[in-house]
Write a protein that holds these residues in place. Structure first.
Motif, PDB file in Angstrom:
ATOM      1  N   ALA A  72     -35.697  34.866 -22.785  1.00 16.12           N
ATOM      2  CA  ALA A  72     -35.248  33.607 -22.177  1.00 16.12           C
ATOM      3  C   ALA A  72     -33.937  33.825 -21.417  1.00 16.12           C
ATOM      4  CB  ALA A  72     -35.063  32.542 -23.256  1.00 16.12           C
ATOM      5  N   ARG A  73     -33.018  34.600 -22.011  1.00 17.97           N
ATOM      6  CA  ARG A  73     -31.752  34.884 -21.347  1.00 17.97           C
ATOM      7  C   ARG A  73     -31.984  35.669 -20.059  1.00 17.97           C
ATOM      8  NH1 ARG A  73     -29.000  39.136 -21.220  1.00 17.97           N
ATOM      9  NH2 ARG A  73     -29.956  40.125 -23.017  1.00 17.97           N
ATOM     10  N   ARG A  74     -32.896  36.645 -20.117  1.00 16.60           N
ATOM     11  CA  ARG A  74     -33.208  37.440 -18.929  1.00 16.60           C
ATOM     12  C   ARG A  74     -33.829  36.568 -17.841  1.00 16.60           C
ATOM     13  NH1 ARG A  74     -37.460  39.750 -16.893  1.00 16.60           N
ATOM     14  NH2 ARG A  74     -38.805  39.339 -18.669  1.00 16.60           N
ATOM     15  N   MET A  75     -34.738  35.686 -18.230  1.00 17.52           N
ATOM     16  CA  MET A  75     -35.376  34.801 -17.245  1.00 17.52           C
ATOM     17  C   MET A  75     -34.361  33.835 -16.639  1.00 17.52           C
ATOM     18  SD  MET A  75     -39.083  34.108 -18.955  1.00 17.52           S
ATOM     19  CE  MET A  75     -39.763  33.300 -17.532  1.00 17.52           C
ATOM     20  N   GLU A  76     -33.442  33.320 -17.465  1.00 20.21           N
ATOM     21  CA  GLU A  76     -32.396  32.436 -16.937  1.00 20.21           C
ATOM     22  C   GLU A  76     -31.525  33.189 -15.941  1.00 20.21           C
ATOM     23  OE1 GLU A  76     -30.316  31.017 -20.343  1.00 20.21           O
ATOM     24  OE2 GLU A  76     -31.927  29.652 -20.923  1.00 20.21           O
ATOM     25  N   GLU A  77     -31.199  34.437 -16.246  1.00 19.45           N
ATOM     26  CA  GLU A  77     -30.394  35.256 -15.333  1.00 19.45           C
ATOM     27  C   GLU A  77     -31.145  35.486 -14.022  1.00 19.45           C
ATOM     28  OE1 GLU A  77     -27.293  37.432 -13.808  1.00 19.45           O
ATOM     29  OE2 GLU A  77     -27.337  36.134 -15.577  1.00 19.45           O
ATOM     30  N   GLN A  78     -32.444  35.788 -14.093  1.00 15.92           N
ATOM     31  CA  GLN A  78     -33.233  35.972 -12.880  1.00 15.92           C
ATOM     32  C   GLN A  78     -33.286  34.687 -12.053  1.00 15.92           C
ATOM     33  OE1 GLN A  78     -37.037  37.344 -14.240  1.00 15.92           O
ATOM     34  NE2 GLN A  78     -36.397  39.498 -14.364  1.00 15.92           N
ATOM     35  N   GLU A  79     -33.464  33.565 -12.725  1.00 11.70           N
ATOM     36  CA  GLU A  79     -33.518  32.281 -12.022  1.00 11.70           C
ATOM     37  C   GLU A  79     -32.175  31.984 -11.345  1.00 11.70           C
ATOM     38  OE1 GLU A  79     -35.062  28.911 -10.411  1.00 11.70           O
ATOM     39  OE2 GLU A  79     -36.132  30.504 -11.456  1.00 11.70           O
ATOM     40  N   ARG A  80     -31.081  32.291 -12.045  1.00 12.01           N
ATOM     41  CA  ARG A  80     -29.759  32.090 -11.455  1.00 12.01           C
ATOM     42  C   ARG A  80     -29.580  32.978 -10.222  1.00 12.01           C
ATOM     43  NH1 ARG A  80     -25.271  34.596 -11.210  1.00 12.01           N
ATOM     44  NH2 ARG A  80     -25.925  36.251 -12.615  1.00 12.01           N
ATOM     45  N   GLN A  81     -30.026  34.237 -10.310  1.00 14.96           N
ATOM     46  CA  GLN A  81     -29.925  35.136  -9.168  1.00 14.96           C
ATOM     47  C   GLN A  81     -30.777  34.646  -8.003  1.00 14.96           C
ATOM     48  OE1 GLN A  81     -30.996  38.973 -10.703  1.00 14.96           O
ATOM     49  NE2 GLN A  81     -28.992  39.323 -11.668  1.00 14.96           N
ATOM     50  N   LYS A  83     -31.560  31.538  -7.371  1.00 16.89           N
ATOM     51  CA  LYS A  83     -30.878  30.374  -6.800  1.00 16.89           C
ATOM     52  C   LYS A  83     -29.715  30.803  -5.913  1.00 16.89           C
ATOM     53  CE  LYS A  83     -31.924  26.859 -10.250  1.00 16.89           C
ATOM     54  NZ  LYS A  83     -31.371  25.972 -11.286  1.00 16.89           N
ATOM     55  N   GLU A  84     -28.957  31.795  -6.386  1.00 16.93           N
ATOM     56  CA  GLU A  84     -27.835  32.298  -5.586  1.00 16.93           C
ATOM     57  C   GLU A  84     -28.336  32.904  -4.279  1.00 16.93           C
ATOM     58  OE1 GLU A  84     -25.664  35.018  -8.046  1.00 16.93           O
ATOM     59  OE2 GLU A  84     -24.767  33.411  -9.258  1.00 16.93           O
ATOM     60  N   ALA A  85     -29.416  33.681  -4.350  1.00 15.07           N
ATOM     61  CA  ALA A  85     -29.979  34.294  -3.138  1.00 15.07           C
ATOM     62  C   ALA A  85     -30.483  33.211  -2.187  1.00 15.07           C
ATOM     63  CB  ALA A  85     -31.104  35.253  -3.501  1.00 15.07           C
ATOM     64  N   ARG A  86     -31.147  32.192  -2.744  1.00 19.16           N
ATOM     65  CA  ARG A  86     -31.655  31.095  -1.918  1.00 19.16           C
ATOM     66  C   ARG A  86     -30.498  30.341  -1.251  1.00 19.16           C
ATOM     67  NH1 ARG A  86     -35.330  29.554  -5.658  1.00 19.16           N
ATOM     68  NH2 ARG A  86     -33.853  28.149  -6.630  1.00 19.16           N
TER      69      ARG A  86
END
Length: 118
Positions: A72-81, A83-86
């Motif tokens: 879950a932490r890894r997926m949250e980090e990927q989602e944050r990345q 969002k930042e890229a977007r």
């Protein structure tokens, strides 16, 4: 107030019978004690195995919970990345649009097509 038997001798078959009954009684007692001891040991073994099983299950569930939290932490980090890229891409496109608009407004107007499109 008591009787005393004169004939105290016992026949051989009676002595043998008494000894045999005594032996069987003691063997029965020892067998029962051995059976009770075996049952107690078996019950203790079952309880120990059950305790080990519960401990193993507890470790398994803790490990799975840990893996799930890490995932879950890894997926949250990927989602944050993502969002930042977007957001970075969006900002880049806004900047390009702003530059194009500024260039269009400041364009020289010569020719058929504006200079910034060539």
């Amino acid at each position: 107030m008591y009787y005393h038997w004169i004939d105290t001798e016992k026949p051989a078959w009676a002595v043998t019978e008494i000894r045999e009954r005594s032996r069987r009684a003691w063997n029965s007692l020892f067998a029962e004690e051995r059976r009770e001891k075996a049952e107690a040991e078996e019950k203790a073994e079952q309880e120990r195995e059950l305790k080990e099983y519960y401990a193993e299950q507890h470790r398994f569930f803790e490990e799975m919970g840990k893996k799930n939290r890490e995932e879950a932490r890894r997926m949250e980090e990927q989602e944050r990345q993502r969002k930042e890229a977007r957001e970075a891409e969006r900002q880049r496109k806004k900047e390009r649009a702003r530059q194009a608009k500024a260039t269009e407004e400041a364009g020289d107007g010569k020719g058929k097509y504006p200079r910034w499109t060539q």
